[in-house]
Each structure stands twice: as structure tokens, then as C-alpha cells.
Design a protein around this motif. Structure first.
Motif, PDB file in Angstrom:
ATOM      1  N   GLN A 123     -34.977  13.166  19.719  1.00 57.04           N
ATOM      2  CA  GLN A 123     -33.985  12.193  19.261  1.00 57.04           C
ATOM      3  C   GLN A 123     -33.867  12.189  17.742  1.00 57.04           C
ATOM      4  O   GLN A 123     -32.772  12.089  17.192  1.00 57.04           O
ATOM      5  CB  GLN A 123     -34.357  10.797  19.773  1.00 57.04           C
ATOM      6  CG  GLN A 123     -34.165  10.642  21.276  1.00 57.04           C
ATOM      7  CD  GLN A 123     -34.558   9.270  21.772  1.00 57.04           C
ATOM      8  OE1 GLN A 123     -35.538   8.693  21.325  1.00 57.04           O
ATOM      9  NE2 GLN A 123     -33.792   8.743  22.714  1.00 57.04           N
ATOM     10  N   SER A 124     -35.004  12.322  17.068  1.00 57.55           N
ATOM     11  CA  SER A 124     -34.988  12.353  15.599  1.00 57.55           C
ATOM     12  C   SER A 124     -34.267  13.602  15.093  1.00 57.55           C
ATOM     13  O   SER A 124     -33.453  13.521  14.161  1.00 57.55           O
ATOM     14  CB  SER A 124     -36.428  12.329  15.073  1.00 57.55           C
ATOM     15  OG  SER A 124     -36.455  12.396  13.662  1.00 57.55           O
ATOM     16  N   ALA A 125     -34.545  14.749  15.709  1.00 62.88           N
ATOM     17  CA  ALA A 125     -33.904  15.995  15.290  1.00 62.88           C
ATOM     18  C   ALA A 125     -32.391  15.935  15.518  1.00 62.88           C
ATOM     19  O   ALA A 125     -31.607  16.391  14.677  1.00 62.88           O
ATOM     20  CB  ALA A 125     -34.505  17.176  16.046  1.00 62.88           C
ATOM     21  N   LEU A 148     -38.723  23.156  17.016  1.00 52.08           N
ATOM     22  CA  LEU A 148     -37.740  22.297  17.668  1.00 52.08           C
ATOM     23  C   LEU A 148     -36.331  22.548  17.121  1.00 52.08           C
ATOM     24  O   LEU A 148     -35.369  22.659  17.882  1.00 52.08           O
ATOM     25  CB  LEU A 148     -38.130  20.829  17.496  1.00 52.08           C
ATOM     26  CG  LEU A 148     -37.182  19.793  18.083  1.00 52.08           C
ATOM     27  CD1 LEU A 148     -36.987  20.019  19.581  1.00 52.08           C
ATOM     28  CD2 LEU A 148     -37.716  18.386  17.833  1.00 52.08           C
ATOM     29  N   HIS A 149     -36.211  22.667  15.800  1.00 52.18           N
ATOM     30  CA  HIS A 149     -34.893  22.863  15.191  1.00 52.18           C
ATOM     31  C   HIS A 149     -34.317  24.229  15.541  1.00 52.18           C
ATOM     32  O   HIS A 149     -33.105  24.375  15.705  1.00 52.18           O
ATOM     33  CB  HIS A 149     -34.975  22.680  13.674  1.00 52.18           C
ATOM     34  CG  HIS A 149     -35.140  21.253  13.253  1.00 52.18           C
ATOM     35  ND1 HIS A 149     -34.075  20.381  13.171  1.00 52.18           N
ATOM     36  CD2 HIS A 149     -36.238  20.537  12.907  1.00 52.18           C
ATOM     37  CE1 HIS A 149     -34.509  19.190  12.787  1.00 52.18           C
ATOM     38  NE2 HIS A 149     -35.816  19.258  12.625  1.00 52.18           N
ATOM     39  N   GLN A 150     -35.171  25.243  15.659  1.00 46.30           N
ATOM     40  CA  GLN A 150     -34.688  26.560  16.086  1.00 46.30           C
ATOM     41  C   GLN A 150     -34.135  26.498  17.502  1.00 46.30           C
ATOM     42  O   GLN A 150     -33.093  27.078  17.801  1.00 46.30           O
ATOM     43  CB  GLN A 150     -35.827  27.582  16.031  1.00 46.30           C
ATOM     44  CG  GLN A 150     -36.210  28.031  14.625  1.00 46.30           C
ATOM     45  CD  GLN A 150     -37.426  28.940  14.641  1.00 46.30           C
ATOM     46  OE1 GLN A 150     -38.299  28.824  15.503  1.00 46.30           O
ATOM     47  NE2 GLN A 150     -37.491  29.846  13.679  1.00 46.30           N
ATOM     48  N   LYS A 173     -26.886  15.215  13.107  1.00 48.65           N
ATOM     49  CA  LYS A 173     -25.627  14.461  12.961  1.00 48.65           C
ATOM     50  C   LYS A 173     -25.391  14.090  11.509  1.00 48.65           C
ATOM     51  O   LYS A 173     -24.277  14.182  10.991  1.00 48.65           O
ATOM     52  CB  LYS A 173     -25.680  13.196  13.814  1.00 48.65           C
ATOM     53  CG  LYS A 173     -25.434  13.421  15.295  1.00 48.65           C
ATOM     54  CD  LYS A 173     -25.449  12.089  16.008  1.00 48.65           C
ATOM     55  CE  LYS A 173     -25.272  12.248  17.498  1.00 48.65           C
ATOM     56  NZ  LYS A 173     -25.329  10.935  18.198  1.00 48.65           N
ATOM     57  N   VAL A 174     -26.457  13.643  10.828  1.00 46.65           N
ATOM     58  CA  VAL A 174     -26.336  13.238   9.413  1.00 46.65           C
ATOM     59  C   VAL A 174     -25.900  14.407   8.566  1.00 46.65           C
ATOM     60  O   VAL A 174     -24.991  14.302   7.737  1.00 46.65           O
ATOM     61  CB  VAL A 174     -27.677  12.658   8.916  1.00 46.65           C
ATOM     62  CG1 VAL A 174     -27.633  12.459   7.418  1.00 46.65           C
ATOM     63  CG2 VAL A 174     -27.980  11.336   9.613  1.00 46.65           C
ATOM     64  N   TRP A 175     -26.544  15.574   8.761  1.00 40.42           N
ATOM     65  CA  TRP A 175     -26.218  16.743   7.926  1.00 40.42           C
ATOM     66  C   TRP A 175     -24.824  17.265   8.227  1.00 40.42           C
ATOM     67  O   TRP A 175     -24.110  17.708   7.334  1.00 40.42           O
ATOM     68  CB  TRP A 175     -27.262  17.829   8.133  1.00 40.42           C
ATOM     69  CG  TRP A 175     -28.536  17.516   7.412  1.00 40.42           C
ATOM     70  CD1 TRP A 175     -29.753  17.169   7.951  1.00 40.42           C
ATOM     71  CD2 TRP A 175     -28.734  17.494   5.994  1.00 40.42           C
ATOM     72  NE1 TRP A 175     -30.671  16.928   6.972  1.00 40.42           N
ATOM     73  CE2 TRP A 175     -30.091  17.121   5.757  1.00 40.42           C
ATOM     74  CE3 TRP A 175     -27.912  17.746   4.907  1.00 40.42           C
ATOM     75  CZ2 TRP A 175     -30.613  17.011   4.476  1.00 40.42           C
ATOM     76  CZ3 TRP A 175     -28.447  17.646   3.628  1.00 40.42           C
ATOM     77  CH2 TRP A 175     -29.779  17.283   3.433  1.00 40.42           C
TER      78      TRP A 175
END
Length: 268
Positions: free
Chosen positions: A255-257, A195-197, A262-264
């Protein structure tokens, strides 16, 4: 009820007239009385505080009046007031599941803030389920499901359901959209990304689309069509999920990813 979903914009004098099934709900279910206050979500997306100014039982109508500390009615109707920042738009391309499951998926997607739901006619979809969606009256039922979900969850996103499409039509529909990231959940692990990729490290996308199969999943031929239109295939290392669970799981994961990214970005 977190909010009442208005079908019409405010009148120029800041009032709203409620009739029909909405009158019955406010009068007999919520037992609204003169002077009671409630939060109203207008078609513009604005959330405004209103009071019950007049309840006409004989005429079966309720007049709601915008509260005094709210901007003028024309401004609210045109521009919104207390409209939340919605962030990334979420779309769901849901391959048509059995009627009860489809209703559940639409309700849960609405509660999660999905902007657009596209029912997709796929190779593995049951014919009975497809016929049920294509029959008259289904769109009205889904509209009720969405209104009830919005009333309870308080979402500012005005979820809507598009007309059913074939996989080819859905792929073209996405291709014609103005940018974004498209993901297709696939039960096979080969030639897939994490998902992150797939979301990448760039700035936040304005739109993320998620394609989820019906009870039988998505066929390899359909995955090829979606891939040609820019969809990344995603495989989650988890248990075998029912289609209604897969849709909710996928939406929550996206949504979590996005939230984590955003946090990072903020920390950097």
C-alpha cells in the motif's frame, strides 16, 4: 463503532429491520435508543446515515430509517451513496496458519482494506491448522471476525474469504483473474525482485495479490508453482517475521509503494 454492517439491503420505504445477534449488539452493547443516529454500511457498499425509528424489545427487532437528506432507498440499494473510491484491489493468498494467528491475520487484513483472502493449503502448514480450517463453522467465525473489524475500522471494502485451496488451485485461481500484479513473500533472497521492481513503473494496476507463507514459510516447490502462474518473488531485507507479522508487513509495504507511485506520477 465506526459503522454498522447491514446484512440485507434497504426495503423500498428506506427502512432496515435488524434482528438476532445484531439486535442484541445494538440494543444491549451500544444501548441504542429511539432517535439515535448511526452510520450503516449496506451490502452495495454505500455508507448511509440512519436513525433508530422503532425498538421492539418484545419482538427483538429494531427498525432503522434512512435519513431525509439521503437519495431514495432504491437508488442507494442499487448504486450506493457516499461510496468511497477504493483504488487498487488487494488480494491476500494466506497459507493456513494456526487458528488464533489465522483469525488475527484476517482481522488485520480486513482493517487494511484487503478485498479477498484465500486460505492456501501448503506443504509447511500444520495438519491441525488445516483440519481446523476445513472443519464446519470456520467460515462463520471468519465472517464474524470480518464484520467486527469492518464495524470498528470503517472500511468501505467488503472483505470476503474464499474457500481453502491447494497451491496449484490458488495459482490457477489467480491466473484466471482479469489481470493484476502477483507477489509472493519469500524468506530466501535468490532470484527475487525488490517490491518497486515487481510493481513496475506502469500505470496503477487494478489488482495486486500477495502470497504469504504460514509458520514454516513457502516451500521452493510451491514458489515454483506460483512463479509459473505469474507471481514475482519478493524478499524484504528485515528481521525474521512471524507469519501474522509478515502478512501485515507485506500489505502495508504494498500500500505504501502504491501510494508513493501515485505521488510521483502526480508530480510528473
Amino acid at each position: 463503532m465506526r459503522q454498522f454492517i447491514a446484512r440485507e439491503p434497504l426495503f423500498s420505504d428506506g427502512t432496515l429491520r435488524v434482528t438476532g445477534s445484531d439486535f442484541r449488539y445494538l440494543k444491549h452493547v451500544l444501548r441504542l435508543q429511539n432517535g439515535d443516529m448511526l452510520s450503516v454500511r449496506l451490502p452495495s457498499g454505500a455508507l448511509v446515515a440512519m436513525t433508530a425509528a422503532q425498538i421492539d424489545s418484545a419482538g427483538r427487532s429494531i427498525t432503522l430509517q434512512i435519513c431525509a437528506d439521503t437519495p431514495n432507498a432504491h437508488f442507494v440499494s442499487e448504486h450506493g451513496a457516499k461510496t468511497e473510491t477504493l483504488g487498487t484491489e488487494l488480494w491476500l493468498f494466506q497459507f493456513i496458519a494456526k487458528p488464533q494467528k489465522m483469525d488475527l491475520i484476517i482481522r488485520q487484513a480486513t482493517e487494511c482494506g484487503v478485498q479477498l483472502i484465500v486460505p492456501v493449503i501448503g506443504e509447511y502448514c500444520e495438519k491441525g491448522a488445516i483440519n481446523a480450517v476445513l472443519s464446519s463453522g470456520k467460515s462463520e467465525r471468519w465472517e464474524r471476525v470480518i464484520r467486527e473489524a469492518l464495524s470498528q475500522c470503517g472500511s468501505a471494502v467488503q472483505t470476503r474469504v474464499e474457500k481453502p485451496m491447494t497451491v496449484t488451485e490458488a495459482a490457477a485461481f489467480w491466473k484466471n483473474a482479469s489481470g493484476g500484479i502477483a507477489l509472493a513473500l519469500y524468506e530466501r533472497g535468490e532470484h527475487t525482485k525488490s517490491l518497486h521492481q515487481a510493481l513496475g513503473a506502469e500505470n496503477e494496476a487494478n489488482r495486486v495479490c500477495l502470497a504469504v507463507g504460514a509458520e514454516g514459510g513457502i516451500s521452493p516447490a510451491e514458489i515454483a508453482i506460483l512463479s509459473e502462474s505469474g507471481f514475482f518473488t519478493i524478499h524484504f531485507e528485515t528481521n525474521i517475521l512471524r507469519c501474522e507479522t509478515a502478512a501485515l508487513y507485506g500489505i502495508a509495504a504494498v500500500q505504501s509503494a502504491l501510494s508513493e507511485r501515485k505521488v510521483w506520477q502526480f508530480k510528473e
